[in-house]
Design an enzyme around this catalytic site. Structure first.
Site, PDB file in Angstrom:
ATOM      1  N   ARG A   7      -2.784 -33.107 -18.710  1.00  0.00           N
ATOM      2  CA  ARG A   7      -3.055 -32.511 -17.172  1.00  0.00           C
ATOM      3  C   ARG A   7      -4.266 -33.028 -16.679  1.00  0.00           C
ATOM      4  NH1 ARG A   7      -6.807 -28.698 -18.073  1.00  0.00           N
ATOM      5  NH2 ARG A   7      -6.911 -27.767 -20.026  1.00  0.00           N
ATOM      6  N   ARG A  48      -9.992 -33.756 -14.019  1.00  0.00           N
ATOM      7  CA  ARG A  48     -11.112 -33.858 -12.954  1.00  0.00           C
ATOM      8  C   ARG A  48     -10.833 -35.443 -12.375  1.00  0.00           C
ATOM      9  NH1 ARG A  48     -15.896 -36.717 -13.904  1.00  0.00           N
ATOM     10  NH2 ARG A  48     -16.471 -36.685 -16.270  1.00  0.00           N
ATOM     11  N   ALA A  78      -8.224 -39.370 -25.529  1.00  0.00           N
ATOM     12  CA  ALA A  78      -7.782 -39.302 -26.972  1.00  0.00           C
ATOM     13  C   ALA A  78      -6.599 -37.928 -27.334  1.00  0.00           C
ATOM     14  CB  ALA A  78      -8.933 -39.411 -27.999  1.00  0.00           C
ATOM     15  N   ASN A 131      -6.301 -52.278 -28.536  1.00  0.00           N
ATOM     16  CA  ASN A 131      -6.862 -52.014 -30.010  1.00  0.00           C
ATOM     17  C   ASN A 131      -5.937 -51.919 -31.113  1.00  0.00           C
ATOM     18  OD1 ASN A 131      -9.062 -51.451 -31.629  1.00  0.00           O
ATOM     19  ND2 ASN A 131     -10.218 -50.222 -30.365  1.00  0.00           N
ATOM     20  N   THR A 186       3.297 -36.932 -20.009  1.00  0.00           N
ATOM     21  CA  THR A 186       4.563 -36.761 -19.651  1.00  0.00           C
ATOM     22  C   THR A 186       5.138 -36.991 -18.274  1.00  0.00           C
ATOM     23  OG1 THR A 186       4.491 -34.471 -19.461  1.00  0.00           O
ATOM     24  CG2 THR A 186       4.865 -35.278 -21.744  1.00  0.00           C
ATOM     25  N   LYS A 187       4.154 -37.188 -17.487  1.00  0.00           N
ATOM     26  CA  LYS A 187       4.429 -37.397 -16.133  1.00  0.00           C
ATOM     27  C   LYS A 187       3.210 -38.098 -15.365  1.00  0.00           C
ATOM     28  CE  LYS A 187       1.820 -33.099 -14.688  1.00  0.00           C
ATOM     29  NZ  LYS A 187       1.855 -31.635 -14.008  1.00  0.00           N
ATOM     30  N   HIS A 228      17.027 -41.222 -25.746  1.00  0.00           N
ATOM     31  CA  HIS A 228      18.436 -40.916 -26.086  1.00  0.00           C
ATOM     32  C   HIS A 228      19.080 -40.042 -25.391  1.00  0.00           C
ATOM     33  CE1 HIS A 228      18.075 -43.708 -29.567  1.00  0.00           C
ATOM     34  NE2 HIS A 228      16.918 -43.470 -29.760  1.00  0.00           N
TER      35      HIS A 228
END
Length: 191
Positions: free
Chosen positions: A182, A185, A162, A89, A167-168, A119
């Site tokens: 996180r 479900r 959204a 989009n 980060t993992k 960096h």
């Protein structure tokens, strides 16, 4: 250094040292990517023209089933791999130098950012960059304004809410949200 050598360097996860031949190649290649992106975003393009410009940007054919709504931003292009039936989009930003792969049937919400370079932590070496690919599986849905950081894999069928910052790694068929994202479900479906 040529593109093949640069991609081998980056795909190995090797450091891109500030001022090195690889760093200079990356900046030179960025100018070509910025030219194509400016052409893509400069005026209305029909879907076939958009795909033709994406093919020029990535250096490989883009399937007729791929849809992208400009504006779109990429600083390298040649390490971006799009599957079939991918939808991107408006307003997405892809830093694909370290490698971005988007699997078949995935949807990327407007304003999403995918990053593949970190960096250096040492202030004296802050210009050094460490590449780490982003891999988006099949039938993934990233909501609006999602950020995915370097080195993350999002499993098949996952949904990212959204505004999330991923980060993992995200398991297949998981729904994640938040900052940092996180697991909320499971989708209850198999992709």
């Amino acid at each position: 250094m040529d593109l093949r050598d640069f991609l081998a360097h980056v795909d190995s996860g090797a450091l891109i040292e500030a001022g090195s031949e690889a760093h200079q190649f990356m900046h030179h290649r960025a100018q070509e990517a910025l030219r194509v992106v400016a052409e893509l975003n400069g005026s209305y393009r029909d879907p076939d023209e958009v795909r033709a410009l994406l093919s020029e940007l990535t250096g490989r054919p883009v399937d007729d089933s791929v849809a992208l709504f400009p504006p779109f931003y990429s600083e390298f292009g040649q390490n971006l791999h799009l599957g079939k039936d991918v939808f991107i989009n408006m307003g997405c930003r892809f830093q694909d130098t370290g490698g971005i792969t988007i699997g078949d049937g995935s949807l990327i919400g407007h304003g999403s950012t995918l990053t593949t370079l970190n960096h250096g932590v040492d202030p004296d070496r802050r210009g050094d960059m460490l590449p780490a690919p982003v891999v988006i599986g099949r039938q993934v849905w990233l909501g609006a304004s999602v950020t995915v950081v370097p080195g993350v894999t999002i499993g098949d069928g996952a949904i990212v809410g959204a505004g999330a910052v991923v980060t993992k790694d995200v398991p297949a068929n998981a729904i994640v949200a938040g900052v940092p994202a996180r697991v909320i479900r499971s989708t209850g479906y198999e992709a």
